[in-house]
Design an enzyme around this catalytic site. Structure first.
Site, PDB file in Angstrom:
ATOM      1  N   ASP A  80      39.776  46.345  40.214  1.00 13.68           N
ATOM      2  CA  ASP A  80      39.645  47.471  39.281  1.00 13.68           C
ATOM      3  C   ASP A  80      39.918  48.784  40.002  1.00 13.68           C
ATOM      4  OD1 ASP A  80      37.131  47.261  40.751  1.00 13.68           O
ATOM      5  OD2 ASP A  80      36.322  48.729  39.340  1.00 13.68           O
ATOM      6  N   GLU A 175      34.124  46.850  40.765  1.00 16.08           N
ATOM      7  CA  GLU A 175      33.502  47.380  41.978  1.00 16.08           C
ATOM      8  C   GLU A 175      33.312  48.883  41.873  1.00 16.08           C
ATOM      9  OE1 GLU A 175      33.461  49.129  46.125  1.00 16.08           O
ATOM     10  OE2 GLU A 175      34.809  49.489  44.435  1.00 16.08           O
TER      11      GLU A 175
END
Length: 415
Positions: A80, A175
């Site tokens: 991400d 994350e």
């Protein structure tokens, strides 16, 4: 070099921005696009036991090619990108043989990446840089890490003369919003220790990070016609301003470095009746971290005391939640994993830069979940914004470090 460039660009051009306001995992549906792409690529290069679960956590295995017992080493990165700046429609620019001068990212908007401001650029003179076009972030955090892990596994598969034990790789969603390790199955991963490839400049090797907490401070108010408001109106936005002003003015990200902690106001949203302040609290030292949380609570209590008689109930509600802790406590007892990474860098003529992380990685939480997991450089700079860039040579070196760690671990545990 071109192979790494092509792989990296194939990742960063897929929008994987995460969303802190979502309660799903992954937090955005679009993260599945790159996750599924990675699964197919891992299978294509010859990795085994390639899996993806219902939350988009990816794991895969490179089997051992030696006949003696070697600890299982893992390598982890996240796919991400931060919601702090848009990651949609990334259009990377490739600057070959960088001359040490300014790089015009976007002429129309006069956006310039300059070594006058970003002095780290000068250490990469003569190298190939990948930058943004000035309208998005790049996504080297942490698609550079994924590029390096996949490239290292491909290299080991294609060069079986390099001896290594069993290697596990893991790629995680979310994350950047602090949830990358929340649903990571450490037992399924089955590694004795791991490394996140999520650091910045070449040579970074980190096993200390911030203790981290997030705070949501809600301020209540009373709206009354301003012409008749004396003694009656309570403007929650002014209460929020009072709260922020009470925080230590020099203990903010832009005025701290090294082991110095901070308070960081990330968002203020309000009206007369209700204002929400969001902030993060960071400190490497556990006692100072606890004191910082207490400071926030004390400021809120002082405002409550001041307005209790007029408002009749607490006017400030402070919701403070821990996010992650300093991995040092979990890594120091197995310090050989740092020694191996440091030796790998030195054998590749990379100067190790061992320093504390002014942030966190999946490895912080994984270390407390039973997988000691220090952090190694991925090569990028200026993460989370339009000035982000990564030297291709740094990605190559990080790839070589992964290969060397695998090789050294097998040698060290051979008898």
């Amino acid at each position: 070099m071109q192979h790494i460039i092509d792989r990296f660009i194939s990742y960063v051009t897929v929008d994987t921005e995460s969303d802190p306001n979502s309660d799903t995992t992954p937090s955005t549906e679009k993260q599945w696009n790159l996750a599924n792409q990675l699964v197919e690529e891992l299978k294509a290069i010859g990795m085994e036991d390639v899996t993806i679960d219902e939350n988009a956590y990816i794991m895969a295995t490179l089997p051992s090619n030696v006949d003696h017992d070697v600890p299982v080493v893992g390598f982890v990165s996240h796919f991400d990108t931060t919601p702090d700046f848009t990651g949609a429609n990334v259009k990377p620019k490739i600057i070959k043989n960088y001359d040490g001068g300014d790089i015009v990212l976007n002429e129309e908007q006069n956006i310039v990446l300059s070594p006058t401001y970003f002095k780290d650029m000068l250490q990469y003179k003569g190298q190939t840089l990948i930058t943004t076009d000035g309208t998005t972030l790049l996504g080297a955090d942490d698609k550079a890490g994924i590029t390096e892990i996949v490239s290292a596994m491909e290299y080991l598969i294609n060069n079986p003369q390099i001896k290594h034990g069993k290697i596990r790789v893991g790629f995680t969603p979310d994350e950047e919003i602090g949830r990358g390790a929340h649903k990571f199955d450490v037992a399924k991963f089955g590694a004795d220790w791991g490394y996140t490839m999520d650091g910045s400049q070449i040579g970074e090797l980190e096993y200390e990070n911030f203790n981290a907490a997030g705070a949501k401070i809600t301020f209540k108010g009373k709206s009354v016609h301003p012409g008749y408001a004396k003694g009656k109106m309570i403007n929650s936005m002014l209460l929020a301003s009072k709260f922020v002003a009470a925080l230590p003015e020099n203990e903010v990200p832009e005025r701290t470095s090294g082991y110095e902690g901070f308070y960081h106001v990330t968002n203020i949203d309000g009206s007369i009746e209700k204002t929400m302040v969001q902030l993060i609290i960071r400190d490497h030292d556990r006692e100072k971290f606890e004191a910082r949380k207490e400071k926030v609570a004390q400021i809120a209590d002082a405002i409550n005391d001041e307005y209790m008689e007029q408002f009749g109930e607490p006017i400030v509600i402070a919701d403070i939640k821990d996010q992650y802790y300093n991995m040092k406590e979990k890594v120091v007892p197995v310090f050989h994993i740092i020694d191996i990474a440091e030796r790998a860098m030195k054998e590749l003529d990379i100067k190790p830069l061992i320093k504390p992380i002014r942030g966190g990685t999946d490895g912080c939480q994984l270390s407390y979940m039973g997988l000691p997991c220090p952090n190694i450089f991925a090569g990028g700079h200026n993460f989370h914004g339009k000035y982000e860039y990564v030297p291709v040579e740094s990605m190559q070196k990080a790839t070589e470090v992964i290969v060397k760690i695998a090789e050294l671990t097998a040698k060290i545990y051979n008898g």
